[in-house]
Enzyme design. Structure first.
Site, PDB file in Angstrom:
ATOM      1  N   HIS A 130       0.843  -1.187   0.000  1.00  0.00           N
ATOM      2  CA  HIS A 130       0.000   0.000   0.000  1.00  0.00           C
ATOM      3  C   HIS A 130       0.887   1.249   0.000  1.00  0.00           C
ATOM      4  O   HIS A 130       2.075   1.176   0.299  1.00  0.00           O
ATOM      5  CB  HIS A 130      -0.953  -0.040   1.202  1.00  0.00           C
ATOM      6  N   GLY A 190      -3.647  -2.169  -7.532  1.00  0.00           N
ATOM      7  CA  GLY A 190      -4.523  -2.860  -6.587  1.00  0.00           C
ATOM      8  C   GLY A 190      -5.986  -2.431  -6.645  1.00  0.00           C
ATOM      9  O   GLY A 190      -6.877  -3.262  -6.848  1.00  0.00           O
ATOM     10  N   ASP A 220      -4.978  -6.943  -7.082  1.00  0.00           N
ATOM     11  CA  ASP A 220      -4.977  -7.964  -6.013  1.00  0.00           C
ATOM     12  C   ASP A 220      -5.729  -9.212  -6.496  1.00  0.00           C
ATOM     13  O   ASP A 220      -5.339 -10.342  -6.209  1.00  0.00           O
ATOM     14  CB  ASP A 220      -5.668  -7.432  -4.747  1.00  0.00           C
ATOM     15  N   ASP A 227      -1.114  -1.477   4.790  1.00  0.00           N
ATOM     16  CA  ASP A 227      -1.229  -0.307   5.653  1.00  0.00           C
ATOM     17  C   ASP A 227      -2.405  -0.526   6.589  1.00  0.00           C
ATOM     18  O   ASP A 227      -3.563  -0.448   6.160  1.00  0.00           O
ATOM     19  CB  ASP A 227      -1.446   0.950   4.804  1.00  0.00           C
ATOM     20  N   HIS A 256     -10.572  -0.952  -1.895  1.00  0.00           N
ATOM     21  CA  HIS A 256     -10.709  -2.322  -2.412  1.00  0.00           C
ATOM     22  C   HIS A 256     -10.434  -3.347  -1.309  1.00  0.00           C
ATOM     23  O   HIS A 256      -9.886  -4.409  -1.561  1.00  0.00           O
ATOM     24  CB  HIS A 256      -9.759  -2.533  -3.592  1.00  0.00           C
ATOM     25  N   ASP A 283     -11.102  -7.011  -1.924  1.00  0.00           N
ATOM     26  CA  ASP A 283     -10.108  -7.709  -2.759  1.00  0.00           C
ATOM     27  C   ASP A 283      -8.921  -8.167  -1.917  1.00  0.00           C
ATOM     28  O   ASP A 283      -8.348  -9.241  -2.127  1.00  0.00           O
ATOM     29  CB  ASP A 283      -9.588  -6.793  -3.875  1.00  0.00           C
ATOM     30  N   ARG A 309      -7.371 -14.607   2.031  1.00  0.00           N
ATOM     31  CA  ARG A 309      -8.139 -15.835   2.239  1.00  0.00           C
ATOM     32  C   ARG A 309      -7.623 -16.944   1.326  1.00  0.00           C
ATOM     33  O   ARG A 309      -7.442 -18.086   1.761  1.00  0.00           O
ATOM     34  CB  ARG A 309      -9.618 -15.567   1.966  1.00  0.00           C
TER      35      ARG A 309
END
Ligand SMILES: O=C(CO)COP(=O)(O)O
Length: 139
Positions: free
Chosen positions: A9, A56, A61, A81, A88, A91, A97
């Protein structure tokens, strides 16, 4: 060949650039991927070649997530961050995950990244090469 993804980020970009400079010798010879701006910043500061996906917030992502879903990513270094809301966020959550779904080593901060990259340097990722060679072809 091991596949590695760099993502950071905005307020962590300087950290990831300095991190990759410090461990450039470890990343050389690996297949490198990144989100758009992160990859541009790293390539400006090193001699590494990185396949850059979209930025991103525009889907980068998710593009990296797709490689994780196919078990084609071996290490994800994601300097997040934690003090700034991201448009997002879904995402980002989805990418992390998928790392858990597929058991992919993922660092979300510099301290963990350092430990994982040192492990990579001394050959602790050999099991990922095995996963790679045992993977059935797509389609
Ligand atoms: O937003 C990001 C990850 O969630 C990073 O994207 P950029 O590398 O394009 O800034």
């Amino acid at each position: 060949m091991l596949n590695i993804a760099f993502i950071a980020h905005d307020r962590k970009k300087e950290d990831i650039v300095n991190f990759v400079i410090a461990y450039e010798h470890v990343f050389k010879g690996k297949k490198l991927y990144s989100t758009g701006t992160t990859g541009m910043r790293i390539m400006e500061a090193t001699d590494l070649q990185i396949h850059r996906f979209l930025s991103g917030p525009l889907g980068g992502d998710q593009q990296i997530g797709a490689l994780i879903a196919q078990n084609e990513m071996d290490l994800v270094l994601f300097f997040r961050d934690p003090l700034m809301a991201q448009p997002h966020e879904p995402d980002i959550t989805a990418l992390l995950r998928l790392c858990d779904v597929h058991g992919i080593p993922v660092a979300t901060n510099l301290a963990t990244a350092e430990i994982l990259v040192r492990a990579l340097d001394r050959g602790d990722f050999g099991w990922r090469e095995l996963v790679e060679s045992n993977k059935p072809g797509l389609g």
